[in-house]
Scaffold this motif. Structure first.
Motif, PDB file in Angstrom:
ATOM      1  N   PRO A   1      45.432  34.430  52.789  1.00 10.52           N
ATOM      2  CA  PRO A   1      46.334  33.870  53.800  1.00 10.52           C
ATOM      3  C   PRO A   1      47.466  34.868  54.085  1.00 10.52           C
ATOM      4  CG  PRO A   1      45.906  32.284  52.034  1.00 10.52           C
ATOM      5  CD  PRO A   1      45.377  33.599  51.577  1.00 10.52           C
ATOM      6  N   TYR A   2      48.219  34.605  55.133  1.00 12.34           N
ATOM      7  CA  TYR A   2      49.385  35.419  55.492  1.00 12.34           C
ATOM      8  C   TYR A   2      50.427  35.248  54.396  1.00 12.34           C
ATOM      9  CZ  TYR A   2      52.898  37.371  58.703  1.00 12.34           C
ATOM     10  OH  TYR A   2      53.863  38.145  59.309  1.00 12.34           O
ATOM     11  N   MET A   3      50.845  36.333  53.756  1.00 12.58           N
ATOM     12  CA  MET A   3      51.672  36.226  52.564  1.00 12.58           C
ATOM     13  C   MET A   3      52.682  37.366  52.490  1.00 12.58           C
ATOM     14  SD  MET A   3      48.914  37.549  49.698  1.00 12.58           S
ATOM     15  CE  MET A   3      50.152  37.906  48.446  1.00 12.58           C
ATOM     16  N   LYS A   4      53.686  37.174  51.658  1.00  5.92           N
ATOM     17  CA  LYS A   4      54.694  38.211  51.447  1.00  5.92           C
ATOM     18  C   LYS A   4      54.081  39.361  50.663  1.00  5.92           C
ATOM     19  CE  LYS A   4      59.453  38.966  49.979  1.00  5.92           C
ATOM     20  NZ  LYS A   4      60.685  38.324  49.464  1.00  5.92           N
ATOM     21  N   LEU A   5      54.338  40.601  51.131  1.00  4.67           N
ATOM     22  CA  LEU A   5      53.788  41.784  50.466  1.00  4.67           C
ATOM     23  C   LEU A   5      54.840  42.842  50.167  1.00  4.67           C
ATOM     24  CD1 LEU A   5      50.491  42.339  52.503  1.00  4.67           C
ATOM     25  CD2 LEU A   5      50.700  41.388  50.200  1.00  4.67           C
ATOM     26  N   GLY A   6      56.079  42.639  50.651  1.00  7.46           N
ATOM     27  CA  GLY A   6      57.035  43.738  50.550  1.00  7.46           C
ATOM     28  C   GLY A   6      56.529  44.899  51.375  1.00  7.46           C
ATOM     29  N   HIS A   7      56.742  46.127  50.885  1.00  4.56           N
ATOM     30  CA  HIS A   7      56.206  47.244  51.666  1.00  4.56           C
ATOM     31  C   HIS A   7      54.764  47.580  51.281  1.00  4.56           C
ATOM     32  CE1 HIS A   7      56.890  50.997  48.969  1.00  4.56           C
ATOM     33  NE2 HIS A   7      56.928  49.933  48.216  1.00  4.56           N
ATOM     34  N   GLY A   8      54.197  46.807  50.364  1.00  3.08           N
ATOM     35  CA  GLY A   8      52.751  46.807  50.180  1.00  3.08           C
ATOM     36  C   GLY A   8      52.154  47.867  49.287  1.00  3.08           C
TER      37      GLY A   8
ATOM     38  N   GLU B   1      44.136  33.434  47.104  1.00  4.50           N
ATOM     39  CA  GLU B   1      45.327  32.627  47.351  1.00  4.50           C
ATOM     40  C   GLU B   1      46.312  32.815  46.199  1.00  4.50           C
ATOM     41  OE1 GLU B   1      42.762  29.130  49.653  1.00  4.50           O
ATOM     42  OE2 GLU B   1      43.740  28.702  47.727  1.00  4.50           O
ATOM     43  N   ILE B   2      47.602  32.753  46.516  1.00  5.68           N
ATOM     44  CA  ILE B   2      48.645  32.907  45.501  1.00  5.68           C
ATOM     45  C   ILE B   2      48.599  31.723  44.547  1.00  5.68           C
ATOM     46  CG2 ILE B   2      51.123  33.185  45.109  1.00  5.68           C
ATOM     47  CD1 ILE B   2      51.354  34.100  48.031  1.00  5.68           C
ATOM     48  N   ASP B   3      48.656  32.007  43.240  1.00  3.67           N
ATOM     49  CA  ASP B   3      48.658  30.893  42.294  1.00  3.67           C
ATOM     50  C   ASP B   3      49.910  30.880  41.406  1.00  3.67           C
ATOM     51  OD1 ASP B   3      48.052  32.912  40.353  1.00  3.67           O
ATOM     52  OD2 ASP B   3      46.990  31.423  39.152  1.00  3.67           O
ATOM     53  N   LYS B   4      50.713  31.955  41.444  1.00  2.10           N
ATOM     54  CA  LYS B   4      51.940  31.962  40.626  1.00  2.10           C
ATOM     55  C   LYS B   4      52.890  33.024  41.182  1.00  2.10           C
ATOM     56  CE  LYS B   4      54.353  30.580  36.981  1.00  2.10           C
ATOM     57  NZ  LYS B   4      53.964  30.635  35.557  1.00  2.10           N
ATOM     58  N   ILE B   5      54.180  32.708  41.121  1.00  5.61           N
ATOM     59  CA  ILE B   5      55.222  33.656  41.527  1.00  5.61           C
ATOM     60  C   ILE B   5      56.286  33.708  40.441  1.00  5.61           C
ATOM     61  CG2 ILE B   5      57.040  34.167  43.208  1.00  5.61           C
ATOM     62  CD1 ILE B   5      55.378  32.809  45.338  1.00  5.61           C
TER      63      ILE B   5
END
Length: 609
Positions: free
Chosen positions: A405-412, A449-453
């Protein structure tokens, strides 16, 4: 930014609603109803995908029934006058006319319109983790059938029940470091994987209503949760009937992450080296589509001793030109071909894909793409969005690609992976080494999919001397190795960041007493090679090899070699031009570099000498 508790409707949602009203009021369903190009989220149920759906005129025999009045006669005995004294009654038979209704059945040819499906292509389950889009639908029997694009290729029609209808998918747990100096806080939108409307279309995060229930913490009008004091909260995400919750915790220990940068840097005798940056203007390769699917490119690079054949480099993979439908101007809908970082684990390749210019944004977002490199020919990937591949060949590739999905990546560029997970250190590359927390995102490979931050901080003694890492490598599920450029002291520092549960500890494990590049060019990739215990640091045109000293094979921080790529020639004297390095990766003894314009991943050989 998002406005909370208002449930604002986006223009895309408004247009979709108007289109729905128009469709509902019209009896002519022969034409497609057009909508904005939207991303569709696939659900868990599987439905047939058809090549076409047409309303066709057909001739059919129709049975008709008619009623008519029919006359008939019946015989009836009627009593006559008595003629004897014995009392016997005489009868006579008479005819009586009666009528009845008779139903007659007949058949006649009638022309009518019927929906006809085209060829059965596959089932929607094959696209569960693909990037699916649509901009039109048809109504059959009161049900919507959307025409879908999959990873950029037009495919066919599927029942909208194949999508995740009115669903919210968010990270179940977020753990934040206690950071009294964090001036921004945690953006609650980062916890969203996706939220869909009643038709399975992706909803813009700004349209999702987010609330915070907590005795200690609160959410700002702009959607950030402060991590300046400890506490717990339940975040609720809601749009229409879609609803989900996430538990957020700010950890207790305010001293977590405070360490010391006390390693003596190893000096180098490097000459003054300059290189170019993207601001100076990158160039595109003259590789054609035909070249990109027919053969590898092989190059030599010059090492620090002047050996023109110091490194042998060979193309192993051409990335797809695009993985989204034409006209995908919306960033959530567009899966960019611009790769900012990559990582190999065995034959699994993951990349961070951000649209050009987005990497400099504080809330830089994009998509991650997973490739199973065991299953496909390395040259054909670039053709995925086109119809140059047969459908069956294309489908076999799509089954081995997953788009997040569309997600935060910083500068990747801080991307790493293990057997089950992908990790992204989503830092802003224009933060100027602020004392705010750093965000580590974990993505499940099985679903992308993101499962933890988590967030963590690293300070040298206090918030006055923070360490913000723009480049990092994942060693295992509990360990990061990160690179910090201490520009004021003209050195590079190497840090080991270890996680125990939800807590993090940081330790400086090496330092190099040099800026390496003298004109402040940005690092374009960083990785640790476990087989030879060395770091590789990439700039545009240069690759530096530094001892890591983590297992005693090398001296920590010592410059071992460097390689010059600005005059990278292949065996056929083909000049690459100014193509940016965008990420490094290592698995076992292997080293991989990524070039953009077009995106090409290469394996580096003979670099251990």
């Amino acid at each position: 930014m998002r406005r909370f508790a208002l449930g604002m409707m986006t223009s895309a949602a408004l247009m979709a609603g108007l289109a729905s009203q128009v469709q509902a009021s019209s009896k002519d369903y022969s034409k497609s109803t057009k909508t904005d190009l939207v991303t569709k989220i696939m659900g868990n149920k599987s439905y047939q995908v058809y090549s076409s759906l047409k309303l066709e005129e057909v001739t059919k025999k129709v049975k008709t029934k008619t009623k008519e009045k029919k006359k008939y006669t019946v015989k009836k005995k009627v009593a006559v006058k008595k003629k004897s004294k014995k009392g016997k009654t005489k009868y006579k038979t008479v005819k009586q006319v009666k009528y009845k209704w008779v139903t007659k059945t007949a058949y006649k040819n009638v022309k009518k319109k019927e929906w006809k499906f085209g060829k059965k292509l596959t089932t929607s389950a094959d696209f569960r983790y693909a990037h699916v889009q649509s901009k039109s639908y048809k109504v059959k029997g009161g049900k919507r059938y959307y025409y879908i694009y999959v990873d950029g290729r037009p495919v066919g029609y599927v029942n909208e029940k194949a999508f995740a209808l009115s669903k919210a998918n968010v990270v179940s747990q977020v753990s934040l470091v206690n950071n009294p100096s964090d001036s921004v806080g945690f953006n609650a939108e980062d916890a969203i994987n996706y939220v869909t409307d009643q038709h399975g279309s992706l909803v813009d995060n700004d349209s999702v209503e987010i609330s915070c229930k907590s005795a200690e913490l609160n959410i700002s009008d702009t959607g950030y949760v402060s991590s300046r004091k400890a506490g717990t909260a339940v975040l609720t995400f809601k749009y229409g009937k879609a609803k989900a919750t996430s538990k957020l915790t700010v950890r207790e220990d305010a001293k977590e992450g405070i360490s010391s940068a006390d390693v003596t840097p190893v000096k180098t005798d490097l000459p003054e080296i300059e290189t170019w940056s993207a601001r100076d203007g990158a160039s595109s390769s003259t590789i054609t589509s035909k070249d990109a699917v027919s053969s590898s490119h092989k190059y030599w690079a010059t090492n620090m001793s002047g050996n023109a054949k110091g490194a042998d480099i060979e193309t192993i993979f051409y990335h797809p030109a695009v993985l989204s439908a034409p006209g995908s101007s919306n960033l959530e809908a567009k899966v960019s071909s611009s790769v900012q970082g990559l990582d190999f684990y065995d034959n699994d390749l993951v990349t961070s894909n951000l649209d050009l210019g987005q990497a400099d944004n504080r809330e830089a977002r994009g998509h991650m793409v997973y490739y199973n490199m065991r299953k496909v020919k390395k040259y054909n990937w670039r053709l995925i969005p086109s119809k140059m591949l047969s459908f069956n060949t294309w489908l076999s590739y799509i089954k081995n690609i997953k788009v997040s999905p569309y997600m935060k990546l910083g500068h990747g560029q801080s991307v790493g992976s293990t057997k089950k997970y992908v990790y992204v250190l989503a830092n802003w590359n224009r933060s100027k080494n602020w004392s705010n927390s750093q965000e580590l995102i974990r993505v499940k490979k099985s679903t992308m999919e993101i499962d933890k931050i988590w967030t963590f901080k690293v300070w040298n003694g206090s918030a006055k001397y923070p360490r913000i890492f723009l480049n990092a490598d994942v060693i295992d599920d509990n360990t990061l190795l990160a690179l910090f450029h201490n520009a004021s002291k003209h050195r590079y520092e190497y840090w080991k960041i270890s996680r125990n549960g939800d807590s993090f500890k940081a330790k400086e494990v090496g330092a190099t007493g040099s800026d390496l590049i003298s004109n402040s060019a940005e690092v374009q990739g960083f990785v640790w090679n476990s087989a030879y215990d060395v770091y590789y640091i990439a700039f545009n045109a240069y690759l530096f090899k530094i001892g890591a000293g983590l297992d005693g094979k090398t001296d920590a921080g010592k410059l071992l070699n460097y390689y010059k790529f600005d005059k990278l020639l292949n065996y056929r004297k083909f000049h690459t031009g100014r193509r940016e390095f965008e990420g490094l990766s290592s698995y076992g003894p292997e080293l991989y570099v990524n070039l953009n314009h077009p995106t090409e991943t290469l394996k580096v050989n003979h670099i251990t000498k």
